[in-house]
Write a protein that holds these residues in place. Structure first.
Motif, PDB file in Angstrom:
ATOM      1  N   UNK A   1      29.612  22.590  16.057  1.00 25.62           N
ATOM      2  CA  UNK A   1      28.211  22.644  15.641  1.00 25.62           C
ATOM      3  C   UNK A   1      27.286  22.195  16.763  1.00 25.62           C
ATOM      4  N   UNK A   2      27.698  21.174  17.487  1.00 29.82           N
ATOM      5  CA  UNK A   2      26.884  20.653  18.587  1.00 29.82           C
ATOM      6  C   UNK A   2      26.615  21.738  19.625  1.00 29.82           C
ATOM      7  N   UNK A   3      27.583  22.646  19.795  1.00 27.66           N
ATOM      8  CA  UNK A   3      27.413  23.734  20.767  1.00 27.66           C
ATOM      9  C   UNK A   3      26.373  24.748  20.305  1.00 27.66           C
ATOM     10  N   UNK A   4      25.983  24.679  19.033  1.00 27.22           N
ATOM     11  CA  UNK A   4      24.980  25.597  18.492  1.00 27.22           C
ATOM     12  C   UNK A   4      23.577  24.986  18.480  1.00 27.22           C
ATOM     13  N   UNK A   5      23.388  23.891  19.207  1.00 25.05           N
ATOM     14  CA  UNK A   5      22.072  23.275  19.313  1.00 25.05           C
ATOM     15  C   UNK A   5      21.340  23.776  20.550  1.00 25.05           C
ATOM     16  N   UNK A   6      20.048  23.958  20.413  1.00 23.85           N
ATOM     17  CA  UNK A   6      19.200  24.196  21.567  1.00 23.85           C
ATOM     18  C   UNK A   6      19.026  22.892  22.333  1.00 23.85           C
ATOM     19  N   UNK A   7      18.683  22.943  23.623  1.00 25.01           N
ATOM     20  CA  UNK A   7      18.438  21.714  24.380  1.00 25.01           C
ATOM     21  C   UNK A   7      17.390  20.847  23.692  1.00 25.01           C
ATOM     22  N   UNK A   8      17.690  19.560  23.575  1.00 26.99           N
ATOM     23  CA  UNK A   8      16.790  18.636  22.893  1.00 26.99           C
ATOM     24  C   UNK A   8      17.017  18.564  21.395  1.00 26.99           C
ATOM     25  N   UNK A   9      17.868  19.461  20.883  1.00 32.75           N
ATOM     26  CA  UNK A   9      18.133  19.495  19.446  1.00 32.75           C
ATOM     27  C   UNK A   9      19.004  18.341  18.990  1.00 32.75           C
ATOM     28  N   UNK A  10      18.944  18.041  17.706  1.00 33.30           N
ATOM     29  CA  UNK A  10      19.756  16.939  17.180  1.00 33.30           C
ATOM     30  C   UNK A  10      20.660  17.416  16.043  1.00 33.30           C
ATOM     31  N   UNK A  11      21.850  16.866  16.052  1.00 29.14           N
ATOM     32  CA  UNK A  11      22.838  17.070  14.990  1.00 29.14           C
ATOM     33  C   UNK A  11      22.930  15.750  14.245  1.00 29.14           C
ATOM     34  N   UNK A  12      22.686  15.748  12.940  1.00 29.47           N
ATOM     35  CA  UNK A  12      22.681  14.495  12.181  1.00 29.47           C
ATOM     36  C   UNK A  12      23.429  14.653  10.865  1.00 29.47           C
ATOM     37  N   UNK A  13      24.289  13.690  10.579  1.00 27.99           N
ATOM     38  CA  UNK A  13      25.007  13.664   9.307  1.00 27.99           C
ATOM     39  C   UNK A  13      24.820  12.305   8.642  1.00 27.99           C
ATOM     40  N   UNK A  14      24.845  12.309   7.332  1.00 22.72           N
ATOM     41  CA  UNK A  14      24.862  11.069   6.561  1.00 22.72           C
ATOM     42  C   UNK A  14      26.102  11.065   5.693  1.00 22.72           C
ATOM     43  N   UNK A  15      26.867   9.979   5.731  1.00 24.82           N
ATOM     44  CA  UNK A  15      28.122   9.915   4.987  1.00 24.82           C
ATOM     45  C   UNK A  15      28.319   8.538   4.363  1.00 24.82           C
ATOM     46  N   UNK A  16      29.058   8.519   3.266  1.00 26.65           N
ATOM     47  CA  UNK A  16      29.490   7.256   2.671  1.00 26.65           C
ATOM     48  C   UNK A  16      30.441   6.584   3.651  1.00 26.65           C
ATOM     49  N   UNK A  17      30.221   5.316   3.915  1.00 33.47           N
ATOM     50  CA  UNK A  17      31.001   4.607   4.921  1.00 33.47           C
ATOM     51  C   UNK A  17      32.298   4.048   4.339  1.00 33.47           C
TER      52      UNK A  17
ATOM     53  N   UNK B   1      32.132  14.151   4.223  1.00 32.36           N
ATOM     54  CA  UNK B   1      33.249  13.473   3.563  1.00 32.36           C
ATOM     55  C   UNK B   1      34.286  14.489   3.073  1.00 32.36           C
ATOM     56  N   UNK B   2      33.843  15.737   2.903  1.00 34.15           N
ATOM     57  CA  UNK B   2      34.689  16.774   2.324  1.00 34.15           C
ATOM     58  C   UNK B   2      35.069  17.868   3.326  1.00 34.15           C
ATOM     59  N   UNK B   3      34.706  17.671   4.577  1.00 36.31           N
ATOM     60  CA  UNK B   3      34.998  18.656   5.624  1.00 36.31           C
ATOM     61  C   UNK B   3      36.275  18.258   6.352  1.00 36.31           C
ATOM     62  N   UNK B   4      37.299  19.097   6.359  1.00 33.20           N
ATOM     63  CA  UNK B   4      38.522  18.769   7.104  1.00 33.20           C
ATOM     64  C   UNK B   4      38.270  18.790   8.606  1.00 33.20           C
ATOM     65  N   UNK B   5      38.945  17.908   9.315  1.00 32.37           N
ATOM     66  CA  UNK B   5      38.815  17.798  10.777  1.00 32.37           C
ATOM     67  C   UNK B   5      37.339  17.746  11.195  1.00 32.37           C
ATOM     68  N   UNK B   6      36.602  16.768  10.696  1.00 34.02           N
ATOM     69  CA  UNK B   6      35.155  16.734  10.953  1.00 34.02           C
ATOM     70  C   UNK B   6      34.796  16.640  12.428  1.00 34.02           C
ATOM     71  N   UNK B   7      35.597  15.936  13.216  1.00 30.28           N
ATOM     72  CA  UNK B   7      35.279  15.830  14.642  1.00 30.28           C
ATOM     73  C   UNK B   7      35.243  17.197  15.300  1.00 30.28           C
TER      74      UNK B   7
END
Length: 230
Positions: free
Chosen positions: A134-150, A122-128
């Motif tokens: 960040x996704x490029x820093x995942x190993x194969x099979x790895x997951x990127x997960x965020x939780x945010x107020x909707x 919620x506080x990160x500019x240009x989150x996309x």
């Protein structure tokens, strides 16, 4: 992100979880996040560790964590929580603390089996753009997960009102996105989205909150979003 802003709220941040509303909402968010986050290996990056509400869980799950936060005051509280865990010496060794703004260290990151973040984007500019990197820093099979107020929910209105009443509130700096907006972000793969907080902040009783949560009607107040690298 603003370090001074979060340092200012660190001392009383955890008091929210001691209230009935805070405890109820935290449990709903926690149940959802913990059910969705599955890293295929031990190496996890936690963005916005805050006071360690989830760092402790990640340690207890056996992950080796790099915990990043912009606030030194918040991180100091997280470090105390880790030190208080059973077998604190061996468990503390599993956490590498990194006092930094994640947007400024993207090129310094390693690769990870999982990247985990709750109530930080919620506080990160240009989150996309940040999430794509960040996704490029995942190993194969790895997951990127965020939780945010909707966004567009009773909870987003609640925090917007708090910001109107107190312009110095951290939520005056927050951007709250709907699940549709987040789903449109081009991260690399399609997103899996979980939803919770179907009760409003002005709910009267615990039983009413649990009943509304079970019905799952209307817009969720919180979403957890996961991208898995193939």
């Amino acid at each position: 992100m603003n370090e001074a802003l979060f340092d200012h709220v660190a001392a009383h941040y955890d008091s929210w979880y001691d209230t009935e509303l805070g405890s109820l909402s935290d449990q709903a968010e926690r149940n959802l996040a913990q059910s969705m986050f599955k890293a295929p290996g031990p190496k996890v990056l936690e963005i916005g560790c805050g006071t360690g509400q989830y760092t402790t869980w990640l340690v207890q799950e056996g992950y080796e964590i790099t915990a990043v936060d912009v606030s030194g005051e918040m991180m100091a509280l997280a470090q105390k929580k880790i030190a208080m865990l059973e077998e604190s010496i061996s468990k503390a060794d599993r956490v590498h603390w990194w006092h930094a703004d994640v947007t400024e260290i993207l090129d310094q990151l390693e690769t990870y089996d999982g990247i985990f973040s709750m109530t930080a984007f919620e506080f990160v500019p240009e989150p996309e753009n940040v999430l794509k990197k960040l996704f490029s820093h995942l190993n194969p099979g790895g997951c990127l997960m965020i939780g945010v107020i909707a966004g567009m929910s009773a909870w987003s209105e609640y925090y917007a009102e708090a910001a109107r009443k107190k312009p110095t509130s951290v939520f005056s700096r927050a951007a709250l996105y709907t699940k549709e907006e987040i789903r449109s972000w081009q991260i690399g793969v399609s997103a899996e989205i979980g939803e919770c907080l179907f009760f409003p902040p002005n709910v009267k009783t615990k039983s009413e909150a649990l009943s509304l949560e079970a019905k799952r009607e209307g817009n969720p107040g919180f979403v957890v979003v996961k991208w898995v690298k193939r």
